[in-house]
Design an enzyme around this catalytic site. Structure first.
Site, short mmCIF file in Angstrom:
data_model
loop_
_atom_site.label_atom_id
_atom_site.label_comp_id
_atom_site.label_asym_id
_atom_site.label_seq_id
_atom_site.Cartn_x
_atom_site.Cartn_y
_atom_site.Cartn_z
N HIS A 16 0.82 -1.21 0.00
CA HIS A 16 0.00 0.00 0.00
C HIS A 16 0.85 1.26 0.00
O HIS A 16 0.34 2.36 -0.06
CB HIS A 16 -0.87 0.04 1.26
CG HIS A 16 -0.08 0.27 2.51
ND1 HIS A 16 0.60 -0.72 3.16
CD2 HIS A 16 0.18 1.39 3.20
CE1 HIS A 16 1.23 -0.23 4.19
NE2 HIS A 16 1.00 1.07 4.26
C1 UD1 Z 1 -1.90 5.50 5.77
C2 UD1 Z 1 -0.61 6.09 6.33
C3 UD1 Z 1 0.52 5.10 6.15
C4 UD1 Z 1 0.16 3.77 6.78
C5 UD1 Z 1 -1.17 3.28 6.22
C6 UD1 Z 1 -1.60 2.03 6.95
C7 UD1 Z 1 -0.24 8.52 6.21
C8 UD1 Z 1 0.44 9.59 5.48
N1 UD1 Z 1 -0.25 7.31 5.61
O1 UD1 Z 1 -1.71 5.28 4.36
O2 UD1 Z 1 1.68 5.60 6.78
O3 UD1 Z 1 1.17 2.84 6.49
O4 UD1 Z 1 -2.17 4.28 6.42
O5 UD1 Z 1 -2.52 1.30 6.22
O6 UD1 Z 1 -0.78 8.75 7.27
N2 UD1 Z 1 -9.17 4.40 1.73
C9 UD1 Z 1 -10.37 3.74 1.73
N3 UD1 Z 1 -10.89 3.37 2.92
C10 UD1 Z 1 -10.30 3.64 4.11
C11 UD1 Z 1 -9.07 4.31 4.11
C12 UD1 Z 1 -8.52 4.68 2.90
O7 UD1 Z 1 -10.95 3.49 0.68
O8 UD1 Z 1 -10.83 3.25 5.17
C13 UD1 Z 1 -8.58 4.77 0.41
C14 UD1 Z 1 -8.93 6.17 -0.03
O9 UD1 Z 1 -9.06 6.15 -1.42
C15 UD1 Z 1 -7.69 6.96 0.31
C16 UD1 Z 1 -6.58 5.95 0.15
O10 UD1 Z 1 -7.15 4.70 0.53
O11 UD1 Z 1 -7.52 8.10 -0.48
C17 UD1 Z 1 -5.37 6.24 0.98
O12 UD1 Z 1 -5.70 6.36 2.36
P1 UD1 Z 1 -4.82 7.25 3.37
O13 UD1 Z 1 -5.36 7.12 4.73
O14 UD1 Z 1 -4.65 8.63 2.83
O15 UD1 Z 1 -3.41 6.61 3.27
P2 UD1 Z 1 -2.92 5.11 3.39
O16 UD1 Z 1 -2.37 4.73 2.07
O17 UD1 Z 1 -3.98 4.27 3.97
N1 UDP Z 2 -3.10 -6.38 8.69
C1 UDP Z 2 -4.32 -6.98 8.96
N2 UDP Z 2 -5.09 -7.39 7.90
C2 UDP Z 2 -4.68 -7.26 6.62
C3 UDP Z 2 -3.42 -6.66 6.36
C4 UDP Z 2 -2.65 -6.23 7.42
O1 UDP Z 2 -4.71 -7.14 10.11
O2 UDP Z 2 -5.42 -7.65 5.70
C5 UDP Z 2 -2.29 -5.89 9.83
C6 UDP Z 2 -0.91 -6.46 9.95
O3 UDP Z 2 -0.96 -7.61 10.77
C7 UDP Z 2 -0.11 -5.33 10.59
C8 UDP Z 2 -0.84 -4.10 10.15
O4 UDP Z 2 -2.09 -4.51 9.63
O5 UDP Z 2 -0.14 -5.40 12.00
C9 UDP Z 2 -0.04 -3.36 9.14
O6 UDP Z 2 -0.80 -2.34 8.62
P1 UDP Z 2 -0.44 -1.61 7.26
O7 UDP Z 2 0.37 -2.51 6.43
O8 UDP Z 2 -1.71 -1.09 6.73
O9 UDP Z 2 0.40 -0.35 7.75
P2 UDP Z 2 1.95 -0.11 8.10
O10 UDP Z 2 2.36 -1.06 9.13
O11 UDP Z 2 2.70 -0.24 6.82
O12 UDP Z 2 1.96 1.30 8.57
#
Ligand code: UD1
Ligand code: UDP
Length: 440
Positions: A209
C-alpha cells in the site's frame, strides 16, 4: 492521571491496543480519539472487535484527502477534544498523519506527548511517514522506542536519553496475545475459510500500500511481473483500499485477479490475518508492521522497498529488501522456496522487538513520570547545555548511571571503538569514548 490516545489507521489501532488495554487494567482514566483517517470497517472497526478494546470515545471523521487538508482537519478536531478533556499526556503511535497532527496540537497546548514507536528513520524525506515521525519526535516529551538502534538515531539528533525508554514494539504484544486466541477461534472471514489455508501448501502472503509503490505504474507492473512467475505459490493478497483503487485506475487489477494462483481478497481482521501470516512460507510486503510481525512469527520476509526504517530485521537476517525489481524479487523468493537451509536461517532470525511486554514497560514509564511531576511542560529555567558539552575516554570500570551521578552529568553519546552504544544505566563504560553535558 488522564491519558489520551490518538489513532487513525489500521496499524495504529493494532499497536495501541495493548497499551489501551494496559491503561484500562490499571484503572487509569483514559480517552481514545480516532481521527477517522481509516473508516472502512475492514480497516478500522473490525480491529476494535478483534483486539477487544472499546470503540473510541471520539471520532472526528476526517476521511480521505490530501495531506494538508487531512492533517489540518485532524488538528482542528484534536484541539477541540484536548481543550475539553485536558489529559496529562497524549499518546501517538508511529508515523501517520494522526501522529503529526496529534503531536503538534498537544505540544502547542503544553500537554506532554508520548511517541510510541519513536526513533525510526528511513532517511528518505520523500516518504510522508518520515516527515511525520521526525516532526513528532521534535515535539514529544517521552519516547517509547522499539530498539537500541532506533534510540541511537534520536541520540544522534540531540535528544536527551533521559526521556527515552527502549520498550520493544507493542506489535509483539499484540501478536503473541492474539495468535493463540485466533487459533482457538479458527478462521472467521468467509473469503479466507473458502481458500482452506489449513490444507494449503506454499502460501505467500502479499500486502502492499506504500505510496511510492502503488502510485507508480512502472513499479506495480514489475511487481506483478514477479508474481506471475511465482506460479508454484498460492499468493493470498488482502488488498488495501488504496491499492485496489490504483490498480483499477492503472487497468492492472483484472490482469492480477485473473491469475489462477493469485487470490485477491478484502483486508482481513487481525485474527484472520495472523492465521494467514503464521501459515505462510513467505511474506512479500511493503508494510512496516508486517516486517516486524514476520520476524516475530518466524516467517521469512521480502520487503518491496529500497530502504527501511526497520533495519534491525535485515541485520538479524529475517528480512531482505528487494525493492520493486522483478529479477531481484524472483531471485530472493526462489532462494527461500528452494533452499531449505537459507529459509531456515531466515526463520530463525532473532526478533529484535522485545518479548511482548512493551505495553507494560510503556505504562510503567508514564506512571513514573506522572508521579515525579515530569509530565508538566514548562519553559526551562536554566541556560541551555551547549556551553557545557564535553568529551572524554573512560579508563576504569564505571557504569553510565554511576558516571552521571558522580559527575552531575548527562551522557549524550557512547562510542565503543567504531560502534555506537545506547547509554543504558548499567552499561560499563570502561574503554569507551563518551560525550556528555555537565549539569549544575
Ligand atoms: C496511511 C498512512 C501510512 C500507513 C497506512 C496504513 C499517512 C500519510 N499514511 O496510508 O503511513 O502505512 O495508512 O494502512 O498517514 N481508503 C479507503 N478506505 C479507508 C481508508 C482509505 O478506501 O478506510 C482509500 C482512499 O481512497 C484513500 C486511500 O485509501 O484516499 C489512501 O488512504 P490514506 O489514509 O490517505 O493513506 P494510506 O495509504 O492508507
Ligand atoms: N493487517 C491486517 N489485515 C490485513 C493486512 C494487514 O490485520 O489484511 C495488519 C498487519 O498484521 C499489521 C498491520 O495490519 O499489523 C499493518 O498495517 P499496514 O500494512 O496497513 O500499515 P503499516 O504497518 O505499513 O503502517
Amino acid at each position: 492521571m488522564k491519558i489520551a490516545t490518538i489513532l487513525g489507521t489500521r496499524p495504529e489501532i493494532i499497536k495501541m491496543a495493548p497499551i489501551i488495554d494496559e491503561i484500562s487494567k490499571r484503572g487509569i482514566d483514559q480517552i481514545v480519539l480516532h481521527t477517522g483517517q481509516h473508516y472502512d470497517k475492514e480497516m478500522s472497526d473490525n480491529f476494535f472487535r478483534d483486539l477487544e478494546i472499546p470503540t473510541p470515545d471520539y471520532n472526528i471523521h476526517v476521511g480521505s484527502g490530501t495531506h494538508g487538508k487531512q492533517t489540518g482537519l485532524m488538528m482542528k478536531g484534536i484541539e477541540e477534544v484536548l481543550l475539553d478533556e485536558k489529559p496529562d499526556i497524549v499518546l501517538v503511535q508511529g508515523d501517520t498523519n494522526a501522529v503529526l497532527a496529534g503531536a503538534l496540537v498537544a505540544s502547542k497546548l503544553h500537554i506532554a506527548v508520548g511517541h510510541v514507536e519513536a526513533g525510526l528513520r528511513s532517511f528518505d524525506m520523500t516518504m510522508p511517514e518520515e516527515v511525520n515521525r521526525r516532526a513528532a519526535d521534535v515535539t514529544s516529551t517521552m519516547y517509547f522506542i522499539p530498539t537500541e538502534e532506533s534510540a541511537i538515531n534520536l541520540l544522534a539528533e540531540g535528544f536527551s536519553r533521559k526521556n527515552m525508554f527502549v520498550t520493544g514494539n507493542t506489535v509483539v504484544d499484540a501478536c503473541f496475545r492474539h495468535l493463540e486466541i485466533a487459533k482457538k477461534r479458527g478462521i472467521g472471514e468467509k473469503s479466507l475459510s473458502e481458500l482452506d489455508i489449513e490444507h494449503m501448501d506454499n502460501i505467500l502472503t502479499l500486502t502492499m500500500h506504500r505510496a511510492e509503490n502503488v502510485d507508480d505504474k512502472h513499479r506495480v507492473m514489475n511487481i506483478i511481473g514477479a508474481l506471475k512467475e511465482l506460479n508454484d505459490m498460492n499468493i493470498i493478497f488482502p488488498i488495501h483500499p488504496r491499492t485496489k483503487n490504483t490498480l483499477q485506475n492503472f487497468g492492472l487489477f483484472d490482469e492480477l485477479n485473473n491469475m489462477e494462483h493469485v487470490h485477491i481478497i478484502k483486508p482481513l481482521g487481525y485474527l484472520d490475518f495472523l492465521q494467514l501470516t503464521s501459515a505462510s512460507t513467505l511474506i512479500l510486503t511493503d508494510s512496516g508492521g508486517l516486517q516486524e510481525e514476520a520476524i516475530t512469527l518466524n516467517v521469512p520476509a521480502l520487503t518491496l522497498r529500497y530502504n527501511t526504517e526497520r533495519p534491525e530485521t535485515v541485520a538479524a537476517g529475517g528480512n531482505i529488501l528487494v525493492g520493486s525489481d522483478k529479477d531481484v524479487i524472483l531471485e530472493n523468493a526462489r532462494k527461500i522456496l528452494d533452499d531449505k537451509e537459507f529459509a531456515d536461517k531466515m526463520k530463525n532470525a532473532k526478533n529484535p522487538y522485545g518479548m511482548g511486554d512493551s505495553a507494560k514497560l510503556t505504562v510503567d514509564a508514564i506512571e513514573d513520570y506522572y508521579n515525579k511531576g515530569l509530565l508538566n511542560i514548562a519553559a526551562p529555567e536554566h541556560i541551555m547545555d551547549s556551553f557545557t558539552r564535553k568529551m572524554t575516554s573512560i579508563e576504569k570500570d564505571i557504569t553510565v548511571g554511576e558516571f552521571e551521578e558522580m559527575e552531575k552529568a548527562l551522557i549524550r553519546m557512547v562510542f565503543d571503538g567504531e560502534k555506537m552504544r545506547f547509554p543504558a544505566d548499567d552499561l560499563n563504560l570502561n574503554g569507551m569514548l563518551i560525550t556528555y553535558d555537565e549539569r549544575e
